[in-house]
Design a protein around this motif. Structure first.
Motif, PDB file in Angstrom:
ATOM      1  N   ARG A   1       0.834  -1.201   0.000  1.00 46.66           N
ATOM      2  CA  ARG A   1       0.000   0.000   0.000  1.00 46.66           C
ATOM      3  C   ARG A   1       0.868   1.249   0.000  1.00 46.66           C
ATOM      4  O   ARG A   1       0.613   2.218  -0.737  1.00 46.66           O
ATOM      5  CB  ARG A   1      -0.911  -0.014   1.229  1.00 46.66           C
ATOM      6  CG  ARG A   1      -1.864   1.161   1.317  1.00 46.66           C
ATOM      7  CD  ARG A   1      -2.733   1.065   2.562  1.00 46.66           C
ATOM      8  NE  ARG A   1      -1.987   1.347   3.791  1.00 46.66           N
ATOM      9  CZ  ARG A   1      -2.497   1.247   5.021  1.00 46.66           C
ATOM     10  NH1 ARG A   1      -3.747   0.841   5.175  1.00 46.66           N
ATOM     11  NH2 ARG A   1      -1.773   1.534   6.086  1.00 46.66           N
ATOM     12  N   ARG A   2       1.911   1.232   0.842  1.00 47.11           N
ATOM     13  CA  ARG A   2       2.815   2.376   0.941  1.00 47.11           C
ATOM     14  C   ARG A   2       3.486   2.672  -0.401  1.00 47.11           C
ATOM     15  O   ARG A   2       3.597   3.821  -0.813  1.00 47.11           O
ATOM     16  CB  ARG A   2       3.869   2.095   2.010  1.00 47.11           C
ATOM     17  CG  ARG A   2       4.835   3.233   2.265  1.00 47.11           C
ATOM     18  CD  ARG A   2       5.891   2.829   3.296  1.00 47.11           C
ATOM     19  NE  ARG A   2       5.290   2.322   4.514  1.00 47.11           N
ATOM     20  CZ  ARG A   2       5.401   1.074   4.974  1.00 47.11           C
ATOM     21  NH1 ARG A   2       6.138   0.177   4.291  1.00 47.11           N
ATOM     22  NH2 ARG A   2       4.814   0.706   6.090  1.00 47.11           N
ATOM     23  N   ALA A   3       3.931   1.617  -1.087  1.00 50.41           N
ATOM     24  CA  ALA A   3       4.623   1.797  -2.364  1.00 50.41           C
ATOM     25  C   ALA A   3       3.710   2.428  -3.407  1.00 50.41           C
ATOM     26  O   ALA A   3       4.131   3.289  -4.186  1.00 50.41           O
ATOM     27  CB  ALA A   3       5.139   0.446  -2.854  1.00 50.41           C
ATOM     28  N   ILE A   4       2.445   2.023  -3.409  1.00 49.55           N
ATOM     29  CA  ILE A   4       1.506   2.581  -4.385  1.00 49.55           C
ATOM     30  C   ILE A   4       1.175   4.033  -4.047  1.00 49.55           C
ATOM     31  O   ILE A   4       1.188   4.912  -4.913  1.00 49.55           O
ATOM     32  CB  ILE A   4       0.220   1.729  -4.425  1.00 49.55           C
ATOM     33  CG1 ILE A   4       0.540   0.331  -4.971  1.00 49.55           C
ATOM     34  CG2 ILE A   4      -0.855   2.407  -5.267  1.00 49.55           C
ATOM     35  CD1 ILE A   4      -0.621  -0.638  -4.888  1.00 49.55           C
ATOM     36  N   VAL A   5       0.883   4.296  -2.769  1.00 56.65           N
ATOM     37  CA  VAL A   5       0.494   5.648  -2.363  1.00 56.65           C
ATOM     38  C   VAL A   5       1.646   6.626  -2.545  1.00 56.65           C
ATOM     39  O   VAL A   5       1.467   7.740  -3.052  1.00 56.65           O
ATOM     40  CB  VAL A   5       0.016   5.651  -0.892  1.00 56.65           C
ATOM     41  CG1 VAL A   5      -0.158   7.082  -0.391  1.00 56.65           C
ATOM     42  CG2 VAL A   5      -1.291   4.880  -0.753  1.00 56.65           C
ATOM     43  N   MET A   6       2.847   6.218  -2.142  1.00 58.57           N
ATOM     44  CA  MET A   6       3.998   7.114  -2.208  1.00 58.57           C
ATOM     45  C   MET A   6       4.603   7.178  -3.603  1.00 58.57           C
ATOM     46  O   MET A   6       5.354   8.099  -3.925  1.00 58.57           O
ATOM     47  CB  MET A   6       5.075   6.676  -1.205  1.00 58.57           C
ATOM     48  CG  MET A   6       4.661   6.808   0.237  1.00 58.57           C
ATOM     49  SD  MET A   6       5.965   6.322   1.412  1.00 58.57           S
ATOM     50  CE  MET A   6       7.200   7.590   1.114  1.00 58.57           C
ATOM     51  N   GLY A   7       4.282   6.191  -4.463  1.00 57.22           N
ATOM     52  CA  GLY A   7       4.888   6.177  -5.784  1.00 57.22           C
ATOM     53  C   GLY A   7       6.369   5.935  -5.709  1.00 57.22           C
ATOM     54  O   GLY A   7       7.158   6.595  -6.392  1.00 57.22           O
ATOM     55  N   GLU A   8       6.773   5.005  -4.834  1.00 55.44           N
ATOM     56  CA  GLU A   8       8.198   4.757  -4.617  1.00 55.44           C
ATOM     57  C   GLU A   8       8.871   4.365  -5.925  1.00 55.44           C
ATOM     58  O   GLU A   8       8.407   3.481  -6.648  1.00 55.44           O
ATOM     59  CB  GLU A   8       8.393   3.669  -3.563  1.00 55.44           C
ATOM     60  CG  GLU A   8       7.950   4.117  -2.168  1.00 55.44           C
ATOM     61  CD  GLU A   8       8.066   3.015  -1.132  1.00 55.44           C
ATOM     62  OE1 GLU A   8       8.385   1.881  -1.519  1.00 55.44           O
ATOM     63  OE2 GLU A   8       7.816   3.298   0.046  1.00 55.44           O
ATOM     64  N   GLY A   9       9.936   5.059  -6.231  1.00 50.88           N
ATOM     65  CA  GLY A   9      10.670   4.798  -7.455  1.00 50.88           C
ATOM     66  C   GLY A   9      10.178   5.628  -8.625  1.00 50.88           C
ATOM     67  O   GLY A   9      10.807   5.678  -9.679  1.00 50.88           O
ATOM     68  N   GLY A  10       9.031   6.315  -8.425  1.00 52.65           N
ATOM     69  CA  GLY A  10       8.481   7.099  -9.527  1.00 52.65           C
ATOM     70  C   GLY A  10       8.889   8.548  -9.501  1.00 52.65           C
ATOM     71  O   GLY A  10       8.601   9.301 -10.431  1.00 52.65           O
ATOM     72  N   GLY A  11       9.537   8.964  -8.430  1.00 50.50           N
ATOM     73  CA  GLY A  11       9.997  10.339  -8.339  1.00 50.50           C
ATOM     74  C   GLY A  11       8.897  11.362  -8.187  1.00 50.50           C
ATOM     75  O   GLY A  11       9.077  12.529  -8.503  1.00 50.50           O
ATOM     76  N   GLU A  12       7.737  10.935  -7.701  1.00 46.27           N
ATOM     77  CA  GLU A  12       6.630  11.867  -7.521  1.00 46.27           C
ATOM     78  C   GLU A  12       6.688  12.420  -6.098  1.00 46.27           C
ATOM     79  O   GLU A  12       6.519  11.689  -5.133  1.00 46.27           O
ATOM     80  CB  GLU A  12       5.306  11.167  -7.779  1.00 46.27           C
ATOM     81  CG  GLU A  12       5.211  10.590  -9.193  1.00 46.27           C
ATOM     82  CD  GLU A  12       3.838  10.001  -9.470  1.00 46.27           C
ATOM     83  OE1 GLU A  12       2.844  10.611  -9.056  1.00 46.27           O
ATOM     84  OE2 GLU A  12       3.784   8.934 -10.096  1.00 46.27           O
ATOM     85  N   GLU A  13       6.865  13.741  -5.994  1.00 46.60           N
ATOM     86  CA  GLU A  13       7.145  14.359  -4.699  1.00 46.60           C
ATOM     87  C   GLU A  13       6.053  14.088  -3.669  1.00 46.60           C
ATOM     88  O   GLU A  13       6.336  13.764  -2.521  1.00 46.60           O
ATOM     89  CB  GLU A  13       7.322  15.868  -4.863  1.00 46.60           C
ATOM     90  CG  GLU A  13       7.694  16.577  -3.562  1.00 46.60           C
ATOM     91  CD  GLU A  13       7.874  18.055  -3.749  1.00 46.60           C
ATOM     92  OE1 GLU A  13       8.027  18.759  -2.743  1.00 46.60           O
ATOM     93  OE2 GLU A  13       7.873  18.511  -4.907  1.00 46.60           O
ATOM     94  N   LEU A  14       4.790  14.219  -4.068  1.00 46.13           N
ATOM     95  CA  LEU A  14       3.691  14.029  -3.122  1.00 46.13           C
ATOM     96  C   LEU A  14       3.022  12.675  -3.295  1.00 46.13           C
ATOM     97  O   LEU A  14       1.912  12.461  -2.817  1.00 46.13           O
ATOM     98  CB  LEU A  14       2.661  15.157  -3.282  1.00 46.13           C
ATOM     99  CG  LEU A  14       3.166  16.547  -2.894  1.00 46.13           C
ATOM    100  CD1 LEU A  14       2.075  17.577  -3.080  1.00 46.13           C
ATOM    101  CD2 LEU A  14       3.660  16.556  -1.459  1.00 46.13           C
TER     102      LEU A  14
END
Length: 282
Positions: free
Chosen positions: A65-78
């Motif tokens: 869930r955290r990886a999807i919400v945070m966009g880990e690895g996608g470089g999306e600040e928010l």
């Protein structure tokens, strides 16, 4: 004779003061109590083992869930789901009641919320709530923790601790607002209004928790503040974090939906914008 550390001398003195027939009945009752204590001890041990077992099952799901919400690895600040946790908190009225208008722009930077047992601090029991923020212009550090330390039976709150928030400057600190005070009627024409900084409530007071008082120092207000603070922590741990997606989609709703409909922004009546004029002094 001084009492032993477990009070056994006092107990024996009490038992000896009883009539013989009554003393036997009380001894029997004490035996039953000992069995109850043993059952509770076993229950506590098994409960901790079960909590650890299911925590290990939950963690990979929370990580996904955290990886999807945070966009880990996608470089999306928010994050890949911007405003996810802000919307979650907005839905949970019990928590949202503590959020002010000034807090909302800051909470947009909240990218993860989690809880965990307190570990690595000796035999202390308790839990912590962890807020992870994206880089923002408001404060550091980006990880804020609130810890609740409990007694041996985990039913009594002993003390709390929170991360110190380092605000960039007063303008970014929601704990203060600037108000203008109109000049007195007797002041010369053209006298500009004066300004002053007023301390106000903010959700981030959560990280500066009230001290848990000693019994002799407790009063109604302090007790209320401590209880409210603990209830918010437990609510985040038990209701908000496990059901975050359902809060976000609206499938999980507060029992206070009526209140939310009346005041969708969760604004307090006394939370006015900056530069609000105070009443003119006479």
């Amino acid at each position: 004779m001084p009492a032993d550390s477990d009070g056994s001398t006092d107990v024996q003195a009490f038992l000896q003061s009883l009539p013989k027939a009554l003393r036997g009945r009380v001894e029997t009752l004490r035996g039953i109590q000992k069995q109850c204590d043993d059952v509770l001890e076993n229950f506590t041990k098994e409960r901790k083992a079960m909590e650890a077992k299911y925590r290990a099952i939950y963690e990979p799901l929370y990580a996904e869930r955290r990886a999807i919400v945070m966009g880990e690895g996608g470089g999306e600040e928010l994050g890949a789901v911007p405003g996810f946790w802000l919307k979650v908190l907005r839905g949970a009225e019990f928590v949202w009641d503590h959020v002010t208008r000034r807090d909302e722009p800051i909470l947009k930077y909240l990218v993860d919320l989690s809880s965990a047992p307190i570990e690595g601090e000796g035999d202390k029991a308790g839990f912590k709530i962890v807020f992870q923020f994206a880089p923002n212009p408001y404060f550091t550090p980006l990880t804020l923790e609130k810890k609740y330390y409990l007694g041996d039976d985990e039913s009594v709150l002993e003390h709390t601790d929170g991360t110190k928030v380092e605000w960039t400057d007063d303008a970014h600190n929601p704990s203060f607002k600037i108000v203008k005070k109109k000049p007195k009627k007797s002041a010369p024409v053209g006298t500009p209004p004066t300004t002053k900084k007023v301390e106000v409530h903010t959700f981030f007071d959560f990280f500066t928790p009230p001290d848990v008082p000693d019994v002799e120092d407790i009063n109604d207000l302090t007790e209320l503040l401590v209880e409210d603070d603990f209830e918010v922590g437990c609510y985040l741990k038990d209701m908000v974090i496990p059901n975050a997606v359902s809060w976000y989609t609206g499938e999980m709703t507060s029992e206070r939906d009526g209140d939310a409909a009346e005041d969708p922004d969760g604004d307090d009546e006394d939370e006015d914008d900056e530069d609000e004029d105070e009443e003119e002094e006479s």
